[in-house]
Design a protein around this motif. Sequence first.
Motif, PDB file in Angstrom:
ATOM      1  N   UNK A 132       0.855  -1.177   0.000  1.00 43.30           N
ATOM      2  CA  UNK A 132       0.000   0.000   0.000  1.00 43.30           C
ATOM      3  C   UNK A 132       0.891   1.227   0.000  1.00 43.30           C
ATOM      4  N   UNK A 133       0.569   2.223  -0.843  1.00 42.26           N
ATOM      5  CA  UNK A 133       1.367   3.436  -0.903  1.00 42.26           C
ATOM      6  C   UNK A 133       1.338   4.149   0.435  1.00 42.26           C
ATOM      7  N   UNK A 134       2.418   4.886   0.730  1.00 44.41           N
ATOM      8  CA  UNK A 134       2.425   5.704   1.927  1.00 44.41           C
ATOM      9  C   UNK A 134       1.237   6.663   1.898  1.00 44.41           C
ATOM     10  N   UNK A 135       0.756   7.020   3.066  1.00 40.45           N
ATOM     11  CA  UNK A 135      -0.416   7.882   3.150  1.00 40.45           C
ATOM     12  C   UNK A 135      -0.049   9.260   2.616  1.00 40.45           C
ATOM     13  N   UNK A 136      -0.586   9.619   1.461  1.00 39.31           N
ATOM     14  CA  UNK A 136      -0.252  10.878   0.803  1.00 39.31           C
ATOM     15  C   UNK A 136      -1.015  12.036   1.417  1.00 39.31           C
ATOM     16  N   UNK A 137      -0.429  13.225   1.291  1.00 42.26           N
ATOM     17  CA  UNK A 137      -1.012  14.429   1.879  1.00 42.26           C
ATOM     18  C   UNK A 137      -2.443  14.644   1.425  1.00 42.26           C
ATOM     19  N   UNK A 138      -2.702  14.478   0.128  1.00 42.38           N
ATOM     20  CA  UNK A 138      -4.022  14.836  -0.393  1.00 42.38           C
ATOM     21  C   UNK A 138      -5.131  13.944   0.138  1.00 42.38           C
ATOM     22  N   UNK A 139      -4.784  12.800   0.727  1.00 36.43           N
ATOM     23  CA  UNK A 139      -5.812  11.887   1.227  1.00 36.43           C
ATOM     24  C   UNK A 139      -5.970  11.929   2.743  1.00 36.43           C
ATOM     25  N   UNK A 140      -5.206  12.802   3.412  1.00 32.18           N
ATOM     26  CA  UNK A 140      -5.273  12.828   4.879  1.00 32.18           C
ATOM     27  C   UNK A 140      -5.330  14.248   5.424  1.00 32.18           C
ATOM     28  N   UNK A 141      -5.118  15.253   4.567  1.00 29.96           N
ATOM     29  CA  UNK A 141      -5.092  16.637   5.046  1.00 29.96           C
ATOM     30  C   UNK A 141      -6.446  17.031   5.642  1.00 29.96           C
ATOM     31  N   UNK A 280       7.485  22.391  17.160  1.00 25.34           N
ATOM     32  CA  UNK A 280       7.072  22.049  15.798  1.00 25.34           C
ATOM     33  C   UNK A 280       6.785  20.550  15.683  1.00 25.34           C
ATOM     34  N   UNK A 281       5.682  20.218  15.039  1.00 29.94           N
ATOM     35  CA  UNK A 281       5.303  18.826  14.822  1.00 29.94           C
ATOM     36  C   UNK A 281       4.727  18.702  13.410  1.00 29.94           C
ATOM     37  N   UNK A 282       4.229  17.516  13.090  1.00 29.24           N
ATOM     38  CA  UNK A 282       3.536  17.302  11.822  1.00 29.24           C
ATOM     39  C   UNK A 282       2.199  16.635  12.106  1.00 29.24           C
ATOM     40  N   UNK A 283       1.167  17.121  11.446  1.00 30.62           N
ATOM     41  CA  UNK A 283      -0.171  16.544  11.594  1.00 30.62           C
ATOM     42  C   UNK A 283      -0.838  16.523  10.238  1.00 30.62           C
ATOM     43  N   UNK A 284      -1.406  15.394   9.864  1.00 29.29           N
ATOM     44  CA  UNK A 284      -2.144  15.282   8.596  1.00 29.29           C
ATOM     45  C   UNK A 284      -1.283  15.693   7.409  1.00 29.29           C
ATOM     46  N   UNK A 285       0.008  15.369   7.455  1.00 32.56           N
ATOM     47  CA  UNK A 285       0.970  15.704   6.401  1.00 32.56           C
ATOM     48  C   UNK A 285       1.081  17.215   6.206  1.00 32.56           C
ATOM     49  N   UNK A 286       0.794  17.972   7.241  1.00 35.14           N
ATOM     50  CA  UNK A 286       0.875  19.420   7.200  1.00 35.14           C
ATOM     51  C   UNK A 286       1.763  19.907   8.330  1.00 35.14           C
ATOM     52  N   UNK A 287       2.400  21.082   8.153  1.00 42.33           N
ATOM     53  CA  UNK A 287       3.184  21.639   9.257  1.00 42.33           C
ATOM     54  C   UNK A 287       2.267  22.037  10.398  1.00 42.33           C
ATOM     55  N   UNK A 288       2.725  21.810  11.612  1.00 38.50           N
ATOM     56  CA  UNK A 288       1.909  22.129  12.784  1.00 38.50           C
ATOM     57  C   UNK A 288       2.826  22.514  13.932  1.00 38.50           C
ATOM     58  N   UNK A 289       2.238  23.133  14.933  1.00 37.19           N
ATOM     59  CA  UNK A 289       3.021  23.549  16.088  1.00 37.19           C
ATOM     60  C   UNK A 289       2.158  23.469  17.335  1.00 37.19           C
ATOM     61  N   UNK A 290       2.742  22.913  18.396  1.00 36.04           N
ATOM     62  CA  UNK A 290       2.075  22.858  19.691  1.00 36.04           C
ATOM     63  C   UNK A 290       2.535  24.054  20.501  1.00 36.04           C
ATOM     64  N   UNK A 291       1.584  24.864  20.965  1.00 37.26           N
ATOM     65  CA  UNK A 291       1.911  26.084  21.677  1.00 37.26           C
ATOM     66  C   UNK A 291       1.754  25.949  23.183  1.00 37.26           C
ATOM     67  N   UNK A 292       2.736  26.439  23.900  1.00 32.09           N
ATOM     68  CA  UNK A 292       2.696  26.488  25.360  1.00 32.09           C
ATOM     69  C   UNK A 292       2.900  27.934  25.797  1.00 32.09           C
ATOM     70  N   UNK A 293       2.321  28.302  26.911  1.00 38.33           N
ATOM     71  CA  UNK A 293       2.462  29.667  27.414  1.00 38.33           C
ATOM     72  C   UNK A 293       2.760  29.630  28.911  1.00 38.33           C
ATOM     73  N   UNK A 294       3.609  30.565  29.334  1.00 36.32           N
ATOM     74  CA  UNK A 294       3.928  30.677  30.758  1.00 36.32           C
ATOM     75  C   UNK A 294       3.499  32.056  31.240  1.00 36.32           C
TER      76      UNK A 294
END
Length: 336
Positions: A132-141, A280-294
């Motif tokens: 099975x092909x790797x999960x492509x961006x267009x099918x999981x975004x 910085x992380x990756x989610x759904x083949x898209x750039x993502x970021x987890x934010x924390x605040x103090x």
Amino acid sequence: MGDAVREGDAQAFAELTDRHRRELQVHCYRMLGSFDDAEDLVQETFLRAWRRRETFQGRSTVRAWLYRIATNACLDFLDRRHRQPRPLVVPTVSRAAKPGRTSLPQVEVPWLQPYPDRLLDPAAPSDGEPDTALVAKETIELAFLAAIQHLPSRQRAVLILRDVLGWPAADTAALLDGTVAAVNSALQRARATLRQHLPRRRMEWSTTTDPSHEERAVLQRYVEATERGDLTALAALLSEDARFTMPPEPTWYEGRAAIVECWAPALVGPAGGKDWCHVPIRANRQPAVAGYVREPGRARYRALGLDVLRIEGGEIVEVTAFPPRVFAAFGLPLTR
């Protein structure tokens, strides 16, 4: 499947079926749009498979048998929940729609959740099963996941099986206990509906799985501008008609000025003056970021939210912000 499995050998059953767990979770996630629900439905799939292990006659692969059970488990779930995307609260709009541009329907999918990229590879069968092909961006975004939630459940299943997984019409019909003619008709209707709910440039997006240099650079600038509280730099990153949504909250902002106005209080207003930290992380083949605040005077950072970015032509065209409860799926702590 083997006599040992049919006779109740739990270890043999696990060895035979667990190799498909990742791809079945992705399949359930596409069907449901929720990471939490997908996890539950995978467990339901394996429970049903164990209870019905005698029904496997070897006329298909174990993988196809499990997909049939998983798809029907998802259809049963959707029949019980009756989920429907709902209209969004009237937003603050910073500009008029451009002439000739058809805006997407302003609806929300409150159950939508992000999917960690770390769980997408490998999401394929092995040991003699068809590749099975790797999960492509267009099918999981996220835009695709949100769009297919508008489809009736059986149309959704047909579209995923046929257009995403590449199953033949005959195999899809057999899985759904239908006819080839009914499957082909459902697919055409599903494709037509999908086109109404996808972003206008969606078909131009890359089908790669890895982040581009451009995406990494924009994400880094987004993080740096947020940590500085630099609204001018953030505005420069956004496209003129960018959109900001916060599922499950029924509120959205469209347009660069409206989004910056929404973000301003947290960065430079009375609630500003906070110390930010981003992962910085990756989610759904898209750039993502987890934010924390103090907060001032506090020793630790607390989770604030997870932003998933859609980037086109070096600009952020969409930011989808999720609450801290999604952090667990990414292996992220709630404090740092």
